[in-house]
Design a protein around this motif. Structure first.
Motif, mmCIF file in Angstrom:
data_model
loop_
_atom_site.group_PDB
_atom_site.id
_atom_site.type_symbol
_atom_site.label_atom_id
_atom_site.label_comp_id
_atom_site.label_asym_id
_atom_site.label_seq_id
_atom_site.Cartn_x
_atom_site.Cartn_y
_atom_site.Cartn_z
ATOM 1 N N ASN A 181 0.840 -1.183 0.000
ATOM 2 C CA ASN A 181 0.000 0.000 0.000
ATOM 3 C C ASN A 181 0.888 1.250 0.000
ATOM 4 O O ASN A 181 2.112 1.140 0.035
ATOM 5 N N ASN A 182 0.264 2.416 -0.037
ATOM 6 C CA ASN A 182 1.028 3.661 -0.091
ATOM 7 C C ASN A 182 1.282 4.256 1.296
ATOM 8 O O ASN A 182 1.564 5.437 1.446
ATOM 9 N N LYS A 188 -4.881 3.813 5.085
ATOM 10 C CA LYS A 188 -4.242 4.213 3.840
ATOM 11 C C LYS A 188 -4.813 3.479 2.622
ATOM 12 O O LYS A 188 -5.424 2.422 2.736
ATOM 13 N N GLY A 189 -4.595 4.080 1.434
ATOM 14 C CA GLY A 189 -4.970 3.444 0.187
ATOM 15 C C GLY A 189 -6.284 3.919 -0.383
ATOM 16 O O GLY A 189 -7.045 4.646 0.258
ATOM 17 N N HIS A 193 -8.137 -0.903 -1.761
ATOM 18 C CA HIS A 193 -7.152 -1.371 -0.789
ATOM 19 C C HIS A 193 -7.679 -1.294 0.645
ATOM 20 O O HIS A 193 -7.319 -2.129 1.487
ATOM 21 N N GLN A 194 -8.532 -0.325 0.926
ATOM 22 C CA GLN A 194 -9.140 -0.263 2.252
ATOM 23 C C GLN A 194 -10.064 -1.460 2.476
ATOM 24 O O GLN A 194 -10.114 -2.037 3.569
ATOM 25 N N ASN A 211 -0.640 -3.073 6.538
ATOM 26 C CA ASN A 211 -0.096 -2.487 5.314
ATOM 27 C C ASN A 211 1.432 -2.422 5.362
ATOM 28 O O ASN A 211 2.027 -2.227 6.424
ATOM 29 N N GLU A 213 4.823 -0.768 2.826
ATOM 30 C CA GLU A 213 5.170 0.068 1.686
ATOM 31 C C GLU A 213 6.126 -0.665 0.757
ATOM 32 O O GLU A 213 6.661 -1.729 1.112
#
Length: 333
Positions: A181-182, A188-189, A193-194, A211, A213
């Motif tokens: 994820n970012n 995040k995301g 992605h959430q 998550n 990175e």
């Protein structure tokens, strides 16, 4: 156990393919090789080596699928290609446990689904390579390019399949699963992605740690990183590029100071070894009824050797059976 190898696939076929596969025979017992491709060409290449002939077979195939061809069209049209003949041998031969090719990625994925078929309940098979990490071990990345567009439930299955593979082939005990994820925070995301994050938290049988990175792929503590195929492929290529860049910089800098190189060459060699993804074999195509391994198109002999041993470990560890055991009964057809 029989390992089927597409001898004509890849930039360095058939020489490096055959050389690497024969080297694997010297390292490990308990399996045989079946090369598919032009029998005359393969036999000529085999004549250059000394090996146990009782452990090697050749099955003739008159055609080759190239990277320039549309995968689906090529797989359907070239039924006598080394790739298709190999996949058919894997399907039809009870002794055949795995198939390996350094040929067209699209053709391997398409052919794997067409001829081997998906495990019941698997929504999308996924590519799962091993990536070297800073700890001297490996991190499994799933998916690394088979599915550019994904739904949350696909990634949940990727996590299950990669967990089964990690336990089966790499003897991972309760492997930690991270979501690419970012950011590492729970919120995040993008929306997808959430949703994946929430789903992975509830998925039984996996050890989800949250998550991660892109930098955590090679530097973090996760044993498995789950991703959609688009993001996963970008992350994989970035990691490969990082390894090449570090190697090039070291070579450039120490060429200016040879004495320093002589002092530090042991450490430099260790760095290169850790970052060398080619030593880890190929990417297993998880979710099929039998083991299919896609090696890099530019694979040299050492990569093919690793891919053969990787395939043997996956079969001996009962990867397919473990995936079936871990899939929830509710999603199996």
């Amino acid at each position: 156990m029989k390992i089927v190898i597409d001898a004509m696939g890849g930039d360095n076929a058939p020489r490096e393919i055959i050389k690497g596969a024969l080297e694997a025979l010297k390292i490990r017992k308990g399996f045989t090789l079946l090369f598919t491709g032009d029998e005359a060409v393969i036999s000529k290449e085999l004549s250059l080596y000394s090996y146990d002939k009782s452990r090697v077979e050749v099955k003739h195939a008159s055609e080759i699928i190239t990277n320039n061809e549309a995968p689906t069209t090529a797989v359907r049209a070239k039924r006598d290609s080394s790739l298709v003949v190999g996949l058919k041998a894997l399907k039809e031969d009870e002794d055949a446990g795995a198939f390996i090719s350094a040929g067209s990625t699209g053709a391997v994925l398409t052919g794997g689904i067409m001829y081997i078929g998906r495990i019941s309940g698997v929504k999308r098979p996924a590519l799962c390579p091993a990536v070297p990490n800073v700890h001297g071990g490996i991190t499994l990345l799933c998916d690394a390019g088979a599915n550019a567009d994904c739904k949350p439930e696909y990634l949940a299955q990727f996590a299950i399949m990669a967990t089964a593979y990690g336990k089966a082939a790499y003897r991972m005990d309760n492997p930690k699963v991270g979501l690419l994820n970012n950011g590492t925070e729970d919120h995040k995301g993008d929306i997808m992605h959430q949703e994946v994050f929430a789903l992975l938290k509830e998925t039984e049988g996996i050890n989800f740690v949250g998550n991660v990175e892109g930098r955590d792929l090679m530097y973090g503590d996760s044993d498995i990183v789950v991703a959609d195929g688009f993001s996963g492929n970008v992350a994989l290529k970035s990691a490969e590029g990082c390894g090449k860049t570090v190697g090039a910089i070291l070579k450039q800098e120490f060429s200016k100071a040879k004495m320093r190189y002589l002092i530090a060459r042991k450490q430099i060699g260790k760095v290169k070894q850790i970052l060398d993804y080619s030593r880890l074999g190929g990417a297993i195509f998880l979710g099929l009824k039998k083991t299919v391994v896609k090696a890099h198109g530019s694979s040299k002999a050492n990569t093919i050797t690793a891919a053969v041993l990787q395939a043997v470990d996956a079969v001996e560890g009962r990867t397919v059976e473990r995936i079936i055991e871990m899939l929830p009964d509710s999603i199996q057809e």
